[in-house]
Scaffold this active site. Structure first.
Site, PDB file in Angstrom:
ATOM      1  N   LYS A 159       0.824  -1.219   0.000  1.00  0.00           N
ATOM      2  CA  LYS A 159       0.000   0.000   0.000  1.00  0.00           C
ATOM      3  C   LYS A 159       0.857   1.270   0.000  1.00  0.00           C
ATOM      4  CE  LYS A 159      -4.226  -1.808   2.104  1.00  0.00           C
ATOM      5  NZ  LYS A 159      -5.240  -1.653   3.142  1.00  0.00           N
ATOM      6  N   ASP A 203      -9.818   3.227   1.922  1.00  0.00           N
ATOM      7  CA  ASP A 203      -9.960   2.692   3.290  1.00  0.00           C
ATOM      8  C   ASP A 203     -10.449   3.791   4.235  1.00  0.00           C
ATOM      9  OD1 ASP A 203      -9.139   0.046   2.859  1.00  0.00           O
ATOM     10  OD2 ASP A 203      -7.022   0.533   3.119  1.00  0.00           O
TER      11      ASP A 203
HETATM   12  P1  NDP Z   1       0.350  -3.098  10.733  1.00  0.00           P
HETATM   13  O1  NDP Z   1       1.239  -4.274  10.808  1.00  0.00           O
HETATM   14  O2  NDP Z   1       0.747  -1.926   9.898  1.00  0.00           O
HETATM   15  O3  NDP Z   1       0.119  -2.524  12.245  1.00  0.00           O
HETATM   16  C1  NDP Z   1      -0.110  -3.407  13.307  1.00  0.00           C
HETATM   17  C2  NDP Z   1      -0.525  -2.625  14.559  1.00  0.00           C
HETATM   18  O4  NDP Z   1      -0.857  -3.582  15.575  1.00  0.00           O
HETATM   19  C3  NDP Z   1       0.578  -1.747  15.151  1.00  0.00           C
HETATM   20  O5  NDP Z   1      -0.011  -0.625  15.753  1.00  0.00           O
HETATM   21  C4  NDP Z   1       1.216  -2.679  16.202  1.00  0.00           C
HETATM   22  O6  NDP Z   1       1.816  -1.992  17.268  1.00  0.00           O
HETATM   23  C5  NDP Z   1      -0.018  -3.393  16.709  1.00  0.00           C
HETATM   24  N1  NDP Z   1       0.303  -4.690  17.299  1.00  0.00           N
HETATM   25  C6  NDP Z   1       0.664  -5.816  16.635  1.00  0.00           C
HETATM   26  N2  NDP Z   1       0.869  -6.835  17.511  1.00  0.00           N
HETATM   27  C7  NDP Z   1       0.620  -6.324  18.755  1.00  0.00           C
HETATM   28  C8  NDP Z   1       0.636  -6.873  20.060  1.00  0.00           C
HETATM   29  N3  NDP Z   1       0.942  -8.161  20.280  1.00  0.00           N
HETATM   30  N4  NDP Z   1       0.313  -6.077  21.104  1.00  0.00           N
HETATM   31  C9  NDP Z   1      -0.007  -4.770  20.899  1.00  0.00           C
HETATM   32  N5  NDP Z   1      -0.050  -4.197  19.682  1.00  0.00           N
HETATM   33  C10 NDP Z   1       0.263  -4.950  18.610  1.00  0.00           C
HETATM   34  O7  NDP Z   1      -1.075  -3.674  10.292  1.00  0.00           O
HETATM   35  P2  NDP Z   1      -2.265  -2.905   9.546  1.00  0.00           P
HETATM   36  O8  NDP Z   1      -2.318  -1.533  10.101  1.00  0.00           O
HETATM   37  O9  NDP Z   1      -2.129  -3.070   8.087  1.00  0.00           O
HETATM   38  O10 NDP Z   1      -3.559  -3.753   9.975  1.00  0.00           O
HETATM   39  C11 NDP Z   1      -4.089  -3.688  11.296  1.00  0.00           C
HETATM   40  C12 NDP Z   1      -5.430  -4.414  11.365  1.00  0.00           C
HETATM   41  O11 NDP Z   1      -6.430  -3.717  10.609  1.00  0.00           O
HETATM   42  C13 NDP Z   1      -5.392  -5.838  10.811  1.00  0.00           C
HETATM   43  O12 NDP Z   1      -6.058  -6.677  11.725  1.00  0.00           O
HETATM   44  C14 NDP Z   1      -6.159  -5.762   9.509  1.00  0.00           C
HETATM   45  O13 NDP Z   1      -6.831  -6.966   9.236  1.00  0.00           O
HETATM   46  C15 NDP Z   1      -7.174  -4.639   9.800  1.00  0.00           C
HETATM   47  N6  NDP Z   1      -7.640  -3.954   8.589  1.00  0.00           N
HETATM   48  C16 NDP Z   1      -8.969  -3.983   8.276  1.00  0.00           C
HETATM   49  C17 NDP Z   1      -9.469  -3.339   7.163  1.00  0.00           C
HETATM   50  C18 NDP Z   1     -10.943  -3.385   6.855  1.00  0.00           C
HETATM   51  O14 NDP Z   1     -11.327  -3.056   5.727  1.00  0.00           O
HETATM   52  N7  NDP Z   1     -11.785  -3.745   7.783  1.00  0.00           N
HETATM   53  C19 NDP Z   1      -8.565  -2.592   6.248  1.00  0.00           C
HETATM   54  C20 NDP Z   1      -7.171  -2.604   6.668  1.00  0.00           C
HETATM   55  C21 NDP Z   1      -6.738  -3.279   7.797  1.00  0.00           C
HETATM   56  P3  NDP Z   1       3.384  -1.553  17.227  1.00  0.00           P
HETATM   57  O15 NDP Z   1       3.404  -0.264  16.444  1.00  0.00           O
HETATM   58  O16 NDP Z   1       3.744  -1.345  18.646  1.00  0.00           O
HETATM   59  O17 NDP Z   1       4.129  -2.665  16.553  1.00  0.00           O
END
Ligand code: NDP
Length: 300
Positions: A83, A119
């Protein structure tokens, strides 16, 4: 977002035309719900196009993107992990997508590739569908008077933060495991919007406000039955709080279960998926998306 000038062949026009293509670029793509959403919509409008899955390893990304200029190709959706990296490969990037730094929809317009982010507006449309915010005369959604608590600071959170700030939210609280990432996102939002933006890494410092929207944009709850917000923190929020989990598979996450147990209104990310898909469809075809057909296909 600007509209495409040419309406793609439809039932109404009776035009047969050549077979058209549109698809999803990412790696992996096999799990995607997009074909399930888009193909019935194309069929319903009599558009002779197929929605394909284009799994693309990183070394093939450039070739894949340029192939979108081929005759009969309407464009594409873009998913993880491209993206952000597709932006420099496009001819024109919509201002909102440029601001967010992420494109999820590409349109082939006369051999020029235009990038959009659906989005962000898709999230606002989803919230409105769940009774949050009000529709303005210009078609935008206003969240005036609401406080948004955004869980996460990754790609999805970034789009959500810009969408929320652009909707006139009263205050935005970004809560993320990595405080540095939350601070960076807060600083970025603050450059363009006047609403107060706070960043936190410990949920215990959250101060509940009335008219709160809690949005989970982390991946916590995707693979394990854990919640990104401790239940005792959620329990402090007012009864009018709305909880939105961007995760849609599983359809009931631990966070949603907690919220519903506390009798808070709550919804999963299927509505956002639907609306981002409908907006992408409209950009490719310049026709109103058959929303109810897409919704029914998604719920099947
Ligand atoms: P990214 O990998 O870019 O971001 C992940 C986020 O989750 C970060 O803020 C990270 O924190 C946090 N995180 C991951 N593991 C943990 C943990 N164990 N404990 C605490 N925080 C955690 O992913 P995306 O932003 O691309 O996607 C995020 C979610 O959004 C996904 O579940 C995806 O399926 C959903 N989504 C849904 C859409 C829809 O249309 N409904 C569209 C796009 C996404 P840190 O910064 O500290 O690593």
């Amino acid at each position: 977002m600007s509209a495409r000038n040419t309406v793609v062949g439809s039932k109404q026009s009776g035009s047969k035309g050549p077979q058209l293509r549109v698809g999803l670029i990412g790696d992996p793509v096999a799990h995607s719900f997009s074909p399930r959403l888009q193909q019935p919509a194309l069929n319903a409008l009599g558009i002779p196009a197929t929605y394909e899955l284009w799994r693309t390893p990183a070394e093939q990304l450039l070739v894949r993107i340029r192939a979108l200029c081929q005759q009969g190709c309407l464009g594409a959706n873009v998913t993880i992990p491209y993206k952000e990296s597709v932006l420099p490969l496009l001819d024109v990037v919509d201002p909102l997508a440029a601001q967010i730094g992420a494109v999820n929809t590409i349109v082939n317009r006369d051999d020029y590739l235009h990038g959009y982010n659906t989005d962000a507006p898709g999230l606002l449309r989803a919230l409105h569908e769940h009774g949050v915010g009000s529709l303005q005369a210009d078609g935008t959604i206003s969240l005036k008077g609401y406080t948004a608590v955004l869980l996460g600071a990754g790609g999805a959170a970034r789009g959500a933060a810009f969408a929320l700030a652009s909707s006139g939210i009263e205050r935005l609280v970004i809560l993320n495991r990595s405080l540095e990432r939350a601070q960076l996102l807060a600083a970025l939002i603050q450059k363009s919007y006047e609403c107060p933006v706070f960043s936190l890494s410990d949920p215990n410092f959250l101060i509940p406000h009335s008219s709160s929207i809690i949005i989970n944009a982390t991946s916590v709850g995707l693979h394990e039955e854990v919640s990104p917000l401790p239940a005792d923190v959620l329990a402090r929020f007012n009864a009018d709080t709305f909880v939105y989990d961007m995760i849609y598979n599983p359809i009931q996450t631990n966070l949603l279960l907690q919220a519903r147990t506390m009798e808070l209104r709550a919804a999963n990310g299927l509505s956002m998926l639907l609306h981002q898909g409908a907006l992408a469809f409209e950009l490719w075809t310049n026709q109103p998306a058959p929303l109810e057909i897409m919704r029914a296909a998604l719920m099947r």
